[in-house]
Motif scaffolding. Structure first.
Motif, PDB file in Angstrom:
ATOM      1  N   UNK A  35       5.296  10.009 -69.241  1.00 23.00           N
ATOM      2  CA  UNK A  35       6.676   9.926 -68.760  1.00 23.00           C
ATOM      3  C   UNK A  35       7.002   8.474 -68.451  1.00 23.00           C
ATOM      4  N   UNK A  36       7.951   7.894 -69.156  1.00 20.50           N
ATOM      5  CA  UNK A  36       8.365   6.513 -68.901  1.00 20.50           C
ATOM      6  C   UNK A  36       9.350   6.478 -67.745  1.00 20.50           C
ATOM      7  N   UNK A  37       9.179   5.499 -66.870  1.00 20.13           N
ATOM      8  CA  UNK A  37      10.099   5.272 -65.758  1.00 20.13           C
ATOM      9  C   UNK A  37      10.742   3.906 -65.986  1.00 20.13           C
ATOM     10  N   UNK A  38      12.048   3.905 -66.211  1.00 18.31           N
ATOM     11  CA  UNK A  38      12.755   2.690 -66.581  1.00 18.31           C
ATOM     12  C   UNK A  38      13.845   2.373 -65.573  1.00 18.31           C
ATOM     13  N   UNK A  39      14.185   1.116 -65.471  1.00 24.67           N
ATOM     14  CA  UNK A  39      15.280   0.707 -64.593  1.00 24.67           C
ATOM     15  C   UNK A  39      15.227  -0.781 -64.353  1.00 24.67           C
ATOM     16  N   UNK A  40      16.383  -1.353 -64.052  1.00 20.86           N
ATOM     17  CA  UNK A  40      16.445  -2.786 -63.800  1.00 20.86           C
ATOM     18  C   UNK A  40      15.763  -3.117 -62.475  1.00 20.86           C
ATOM     19  N   UNK A  41      15.559  -4.387 -62.220  1.00 18.18           N
ATOM     20  CA  UNK A  41      14.980  -4.815 -60.950  1.00 18.18           C
ATOM     21  C   UNK A  41      15.861  -4.340 -59.798  1.00 18.18           C
ATOM     22  N   UNK A  42      15.226  -3.743 -58.780  1.00 19.37           N
ATOM     23  CA  UNK A  42      15.988  -3.233 -57.653  1.00 19.37           C
ATOM     24  C   UNK A  42      16.445  -1.800 -57.807  1.00 19.37           C
ATOM     25  N   UNK A  43      16.088  -1.171 -58.923  1.00 19.28           N
ATOM     26  CA  UNK A  43      16.537   0.207 -59.162  1.00 19.28           C
ATOM     27  C   UNK A  43      15.781   1.228 -58.315  1.00 19.28           C
ATOM     28  N   UNK A  44      14.617   0.838 -57.789  1.00 14.52           N
ATOM     29  CA  UNK A  44      13.845   1.754 -56.953  1.00 14.52           C
ATOM     30  C   UNK A  44      12.562   2.242 -57.572  1.00 14.52           C
ATOM     31  N   UNK A  45      12.170   1.681 -58.713  1.00 14.50           N
ATOM     32  CA  UNK A  45      10.961   2.132 -59.400  1.00 14.50           C
ATOM     33  C   UNK A  45       9.724   1.975 -58.521  1.00 14.50           C
ATOM     34  N   UNK A  46       9.573   0.797 -57.920  1.00 15.92           N
ATOM     35  CA  UNK A  46       8.388   0.538 -57.099  1.00 15.92           C
ATOM     36  C   UNK A  46       8.330   1.464 -55.895  1.00 15.92           C
ATOM     37  N   UNK A  47       9.475   1.682 -55.256  1.00 18.07           N
ATOM     38  CA  UNK A  47       9.491   2.589 -54.109  1.00 18.07           C
ATOM     39  C   UNK A  47       9.140   4.005 -54.540  1.00 18.07           C
TER      40      UNK A  47
END
Length: 212
Positions: A35-47
C-alpha cells in the motif's frame, strides 16, 4: 476495506498545539498487499506512520488489527502486534556490530545469555534475503557507508518477522541494484501474506510496487 483488514484506523485525529496533523483519518491495509502512502510535505504521512508504529498517540480514533481494537502505546507494543517500521532517521548504534544492531531489542538467547553464534547466523540469513553478501555481521556499523546502513535498518525490521512492514523513504540512500533487491523482497513478503506500507516521493517506484 472492512474491519477484517490487517490494519484498520478509524477517525484518527492528532493535533500539535494549534496544528492539526491528522483530521478524522480512516485508513486500512490488507495482508499480502503493498500500500503506497503519498502526499506532499506536511500532509501528515509521518504522523500517520508514527501512530501505527506506536511512537505517537492519537488524540481520538480507534486502531484495529485483524478486526480487534488495539492500543499501540509504544513501539514495543506495536512490535508485539507484528508491526515494524523503517524510519527516515536511522536508529543504529555506530559502535556496535551489524549483528548486534539487527537484534538490538531482541537478541537470540541461550540459557539466559545472548547467543552470539546464533545472532551472527540469523543476521547472515537476513542479509542474504536483502542480497547483501558484502556486509559481514561482525563489521562495525560506523565503518559502513550510508547505503549499507539503510539495508541493515531494513534487516533489523525484518528480524521480528513482521506482519506489517512500514518503509518511510527507504530507497533514498540505496543504489539502483539495492532498490531492485528491495522490490524483490517486498514481492516475496507480499506472497507470504505480509502487508507493507510504502512511503515514497518517487512515483516510478510506486507504480512498480503498489497494489493500492
Amino acid at each position: 476495506m472492512d474491519s477484517a483488514s490487517l490494519l484498520h484506523m478509524r477517525a484518527i485525529s492528532k493535533r500539535y498545539g494549534g496544528v492539526t496533523a491528522l483530521d478524522q483519518v480512516d485508513f486500512a491495509c490488507a495482508a499480502g498487499s503493498i500500500h503506497a502512502v503519498l502526499g506532499e510535505n506536511g500532509a501528515g504521512k509521518s504522523t500517520l506512520i508514527k501512530t501505527i508504529a506506536g511512537v505517537v498517540q492519537p488524540d481520538a480514533g480507534r486502531i484495529l488489527m485483524d478486526g480487534v481494537e488495539v492500543h499501540l502505546a509504544s513501539p514495543n507494543v506495536a512490535r508485539n502486534h507484528g508491526i515494524a517500521c523503517v524510519f527516515q532517521e536511522l536508529s543504529l548504534v555506530p559502535d556496535l556490530s551489524v549483528a548486534e544492531n539487527i537484534f538490538l531489542s531482541r537478541p537470540p538467547r541461550r540459557r539466559g545469555l545472548i547467543d552470539s553464534k546464533a545472532q551472527q547466523e540469523q543476521a547472515l540469513a537476513l542479509l542474504a534475503m536483502l542480497g547483501c553478501s558484502d556486509i559481514h555481521p561482525r563489521e562495525r556499523v560506523r565503518d559502513l557507508p550510508l547505503s549499507r546502513r539503510q539495508l541493515i535498518e531494513i534487516a533489523k525490521a525484518l528480524s521480528g518477522q513482521p506482519r506489517l512492514l512500514i518503509l518511510d523513504e527507504a530507497t533514498s540512500a540505496l543504489s539502483s541494484e539495492d532498490v531492485e533487491r528491495l522490490y524483490k523482497l517486498l514481492f516475496q513478503l507480499r506472497a507470504r501474506g505480509v502487508g507493507s506500507l510504502f512511503i515514497s516521493h518517487r512515483m516510478h517506484e510506486v507504480k512498480v510496487l503498489a497494489d493500492t
